[in-house]
Motif scaffolding. Sequence first.
Motif, PDB file in Angstrom:
ATOM      1  N   LEU A 489       2.483  -3.015  -0.054  1.00  0.00           N
ATOM      2  CA  LEU A 489       1.850  -2.949   1.727  1.00  0.00           C
ATOM      3  C   LEU A 489       0.948  -2.058   1.979  1.00  0.00           C
ATOM      4  O   LEU A 489       0.173  -1.989   2.642  1.00  0.00           O
ATOM      5  CB  LEU A 489       2.911  -3.462   2.401  1.00  0.00           C
ATOM      6  N   LEU A 490       2.061  -1.002   1.257  1.00  0.00           N
ATOM      7  CA  LEU A 490       1.331   0.485   2.032  1.00  0.00           C
ATOM      8  C   LEU A 490       0.016   0.605   1.079  1.00  0.00           C
ATOM      9  O   LEU A 490      -0.467   1.548   2.162  1.00  0.00           O
ATOM     10  CB  LEU A 490       2.362   1.626   2.266  1.00  0.00           C
ATOM     11  N   VAL A 491       0.359   0.728   0.183  1.00  0.00           N
ATOM     12  CA  VAL A 491      -0.972   0.819  -0.849  1.00  0.00           C
ATOM     13  C   VAL A 491      -2.377  -0.237  -0.759  1.00  0.00           C
ATOM     14  O   VAL A 491      -3.293   0.701   0.022  1.00  0.00           O
ATOM     15  CB  VAL A 491      -0.542   0.543  -2.387  1.00  0.00           C
ATOM     16  N   ASP A 492      -2.169  -1.265   0.017  1.00  0.00           N
ATOM     17  CA  ASP A 492      -3.327  -2.399  -0.023  1.00  0.00           C
ATOM     18  C   ASP A 492      -3.140  -1.441   1.290  1.00  0.00           C
ATOM     19  O   ASP A 492      -4.629  -1.827   1.406  1.00  0.00           O
ATOM     20  CB  ASP A 492      -2.469  -3.885   0.636  1.00  0.00           C
ATOM     21  N   TRP A 493      -2.840  -1.459   1.916  1.00  0.00           N
ATOM     22  CA  TRP A 493      -2.958  -1.030   3.557  1.00  0.00           C
ATOM     23  C   TRP A 493      -4.289   0.822   3.385  1.00  0.00           C
ATOM     24  O   TRP A 493      -4.985   0.536   4.276  1.00  0.00           O
ATOM     25  CB  TRP A 493      -1.685  -1.041   4.205  1.00  0.00           C
ATOM     26  N   VAL A 494      -3.875   1.646   2.565  1.00  0.00           N
ATOM     27  CA  VAL A 494      -4.342   2.522   2.584  1.00  0.00           C
ATOM     28  C   VAL A 494      -5.885   2.003   1.840  1.00  0.00           C
ATOM     29  O   VAL A 494      -6.359   2.861   2.257  1.00  0.00           O
ATOM     30  CB  VAL A 494      -3.497   3.287   1.307  1.00  0.00           C
ATOM     31  N   LEU A 495      -6.066   1.272   1.292  1.00  0.00           N
ATOM     32  CA  LEU A 495      -7.324   1.082   0.195  1.00  0.00           C
ATOM     33  C   LEU A 495      -7.822   0.053   1.163  1.00  0.00           C
ATOM     34  O   LEU A 495      -8.980   0.763   0.750  1.00  0.00           O
ATOM     35  CB  LEU A 495      -6.687   0.359  -1.262  1.00  0.00           C
ATOM     36  N   ASN A 496      -7.682  -0.716   2.393  1.00  0.00           N
ATOM     37  CA  ASN A 496      -8.433  -1.543   2.764  1.00  0.00           C
ATOM     38  C   ASN A 496      -8.734  -1.189   4.264  1.00  0.00           C
ATOM     39  O   ASN A 496      -9.347  -1.639   4.833  1.00  0.00           O
ATOM     40  CB  ASN A 496      -7.875  -2.998   2.960  1.00  0.00           C
ATOM     41  N   SER A 497      -7.434  -0.271   4.116  1.00  0.00           N
ATOM     42  CA  SER A 497      -7.780  -0.317   6.211  1.00  0.00           C
ATOM     43  C   SER A 497      -9.125   1.224   7.192  1.00  0.00           C
ATOM     44  O   SER A 497      -9.018   1.787   5.403  1.00  0.00           O
ATOM     45  CB  SER A 497      -6.237   0.053   7.125  1.00  0.00           C
TER      46      SER A 497
END
Length: 497
Positions: A489-497
């Motif tokens: 969740l955190l990695v996806d958020w970092v990459l796409n936010s």
Amino acid sequence: MRYPEFQFLSSQASQVEQSCHVFGIFEKHDTTPDTSHLTSVPFYHEIIAPLIKESRFTGKQGTTATANLLHSIGKVMLIGLGKQEVIDQETIRQAAATVYRTAVQLHTPSVVVDFIGLLTDENHLKAFAEGILLSAYVDERFKSKKDTTTTYLKKVYLLNAKADDQVIQLAQKITTGANLARDLVNAPANYVTPSMLAQTATDIAQRHGLELTILEKEDCQRLGMGAYLSVTQGSSQPPKFIHLSYKPKSINNQSDFKKIALIGKGVTFDSGGLNLKTGSAQIELMKFDMGGAAAMLGAAEAIGAIKPNKEIHFIIAATENMINGSATKPGDVVTASNGKTIEIDNTDAEGRLTLADALVYAEKLGVDAIVDLATLTGAIMVALGTRIAGLFSTDSKLVNSLMTASPRTGEKIWQMPLEASYLQSMDSIIADMRNTGNKKGGGSITAALFLKQFIQKTAWAHLDIAGTVWTDKPWSYHNAGATGFGVRLLVDWVLNS
């Protein structure tokens, strides 16, 4: 554990004829399987059609049908994908888990997978690889005898898929982080101490060129971290305040959140302190009370390998919550690093005390957003069970970006209210506030409100992961034990936010 390797095929290759041939099949609206894409398969009429009929296979999501045909083409596995219109990344991830677990049951070391062209989409391809790699996780570190009888899946041949090794490598980097978090949470508390978390951070920093600062007890005293240090007093293990930083050479994207702090609760064992955990409090499982810290280190491992164009700070105030003659007592008053005084109403509400000083520290870094993960309250499990984490925040942009990341990763979160009037339940006669509320109910809300008192103006979100960090029974791509919740969740958020 050796994880499976992936290889792309342009056609059914002779060198893998004795593999298990896997076909994804949609379910029609009349609960019959959609086999229109399979009629050109050479052995459709001879093998697949009879298998569907005899097993009454419908294509419903999660269902399987298998045939062992070693005398001819090998083995056949049919995987139900459900209705085509509801296919998403998590559906693919779970289908991959079904492929992996069924292959292990069939004792086949390789599979040829044809998912109806779904894996030509790079997001679906990434999700499929994640599902395989997460399912392959096995932890035998603390067993005297290793499993030598199971035939684990070693090769995954992808047919009619987007031949993109970079997508596979991205999935490998992310799942390496998630599986590191699982390793940390699964390990016993006599193994994972605050010092061991600090050593893990050191290893990540050296592996990926990250900056690392570890504050010792004396450093924390100089910074006035009285809330955090009050939790450390009863332990013979020295506390470690860990600050791991990933900094790109330049930041030139248009994101709202270019500089981020991620904080994880790092209580490596929680006895409850003098408010000792008894009965149903499951003291024997309190090794998982550092699940937030594990997620931070797992995310740091992944972020360090991926190297996105954002500055990320990973912060852990690591300690044990134990009992000795110096342990904090109920009724004691401590002072946090922002000057707020706290009456310790309950020593088992310790995680919020460690996070309080970590939040103050993080905000001083001048970041655009702060997200903390913590196994903070049993109350969140009453509200949301064991598969959904609670999200608390008053920043709409931050909430929306996290809520958007959640379905892509399958790590479910649900926004909870931050009812300001509940803060009154933590009023203290002698201090600025108490560390627990004096009324029944709403325990996860009052815990989040407590944390909010240590943020001045930065966008902040709190994720209570007490229910999601551990599973007693295996499901989908999770084995029994640690789930590694929060890393993806955190990695996806970092990459796409």
